[in-house]
Design an enzyme around this catalytic site. Structure first.
Site, mmCIF file in Angstrom:
data_model
loop_
_atom_site.group_PDB
_atom_site.id
_atom_site.type_symbol
_atom_site.label_atom_id
_atom_site.label_comp_id
_atom_site.label_asym_id
_atom_site.label_seq_id
_atom_site.Cartn_x
_atom_site.Cartn_y
_atom_site.Cartn_z
ATOM 1 N N CYS A 69 1.000 -1.808 0.181
ATOM 2 C CA CYS A 69 0.461 0.230 -0.306
ATOM 3 C C CYS A 69 1.328 1.682 -0.369
ATOM 4 C CB CYS A 69 -1.035 0.472 0.807
ATOM 5 S SG CYS A 69 -2.153 1.178 1.175
ATOM 6 N N GLU A 101 -3.715 1.152 -6.024
ATOM 7 C CA GLU A 101 -2.888 -0.083 -6.339
ATOM 8 C C GLU A 101 -2.855 0.341 -7.888
ATOM 9 O OE1 GLU A 101 0.234 -1.202 -5.538
ATOM 10 O OE2 GLU A 101 -0.824 -1.801 -4.205
#
Length: 228
Positions: free
Chosen positions: A2, A104
């Site tokens: 992340c 992402e």
């Protein structure tokens, strides 16, 4: 992993949604990068649930300088309680990092394509995390830092990336935050991929790849790509 996420809620959301009794004000942001101050929910030693700003990038208590935090914005759930950088915080200083959603990057023939992932419910996600208090000497101020715990991707995330944040259901928050719980065998089962039905995802503009980019337009779906 992340590496970017979104804080597009206001402080009152943490009072009503996360039951905090005290919250440090913060601005809305649509492209939070590592080393930024982020709102973090945790239980104090006195049993009060609060939200304070911490720098994203964990600096372990034993670090000689704060630069190590540039490498520790994420912690893999696998082996979390054994790794020197995380094992003490994993037992004693666990937290939640509330997020409106996260980004992402998917590898494609045309290059890295960013995706935005958020809750289908519209509520903030609760990313499991760790926090630390560090200072270079007794005469200097404490630095509060944090990191996001990641797990293997679920079925929705797998086509985009092989990792994702560990997202906790509200019913698991108290167990994760409990200061008197230090047994890995009871905490590790909480760190699993969330059900794919919790989430929605869509590709977004590559503008988000610039750390200086900001604004709500960053989370807008590309016209040719409806949400999944």
């Amino acid at each position: 992993m992340c590496g970017r996420y979104v804080v597009a809620y206001d402080p009152q959301t943490l009072v009503s949604g996360f039951s905090v009794t005290r919250v440090t004000p913060f601005p809305r942001r649509w492209n939070v990068t590592p080393q930024s101050p982020v709102p973090v929910v945790f239980d104090t030693r006195e049993g009060e649930r609060v939200a304070e700003l911490m720098r994203w990038g964990l600096v372990p208590h034993w670090a000689k300088d704060a630069s190590i935090g540039h490498k520790l914005n994420n912690a893999r759930a696998e082996g979390l309680f054994d790794k020197p950088s995380f094992r003490q915080a994993a037992r004693r200083r666990r937290c939640l990092l509330p997020a409106s959603g996260f980004y992402e990057w998917q590898t494609t023939p045309a290059g890295k394509q960013p995706w935005y992932i958020s809750a289908r419910s519209g509520e903030p996600l609760a990313m499991a995390g760790l926090f630390e208090a560090w200072r270079p000497s007794e005469s200097e101020e404490w630095l509060l830092t944090c990191c996001v715990i990641t797990v293997a991707a679920n079925e929705l995330m797998a086509p985009v990336h092989d990792r994702m944040p560990a997202l906790l259901a509200p019913g698991d928050w108290a167990a994760w935050l409990a200061r008197d719980e230090q047994e890995p065998a009871r905490l590790t089962p909480l760190l699993v991929p969330c059900p794919p039905t919790w989430l929605q995802a869509w590709p977004v503009s590559r503008a988000v790849s610039r750390g200086t980019a900001e604004g709500e337009a960053l989370i807008a779906a590309l016209p040719e790509s409806p949400p999944t």
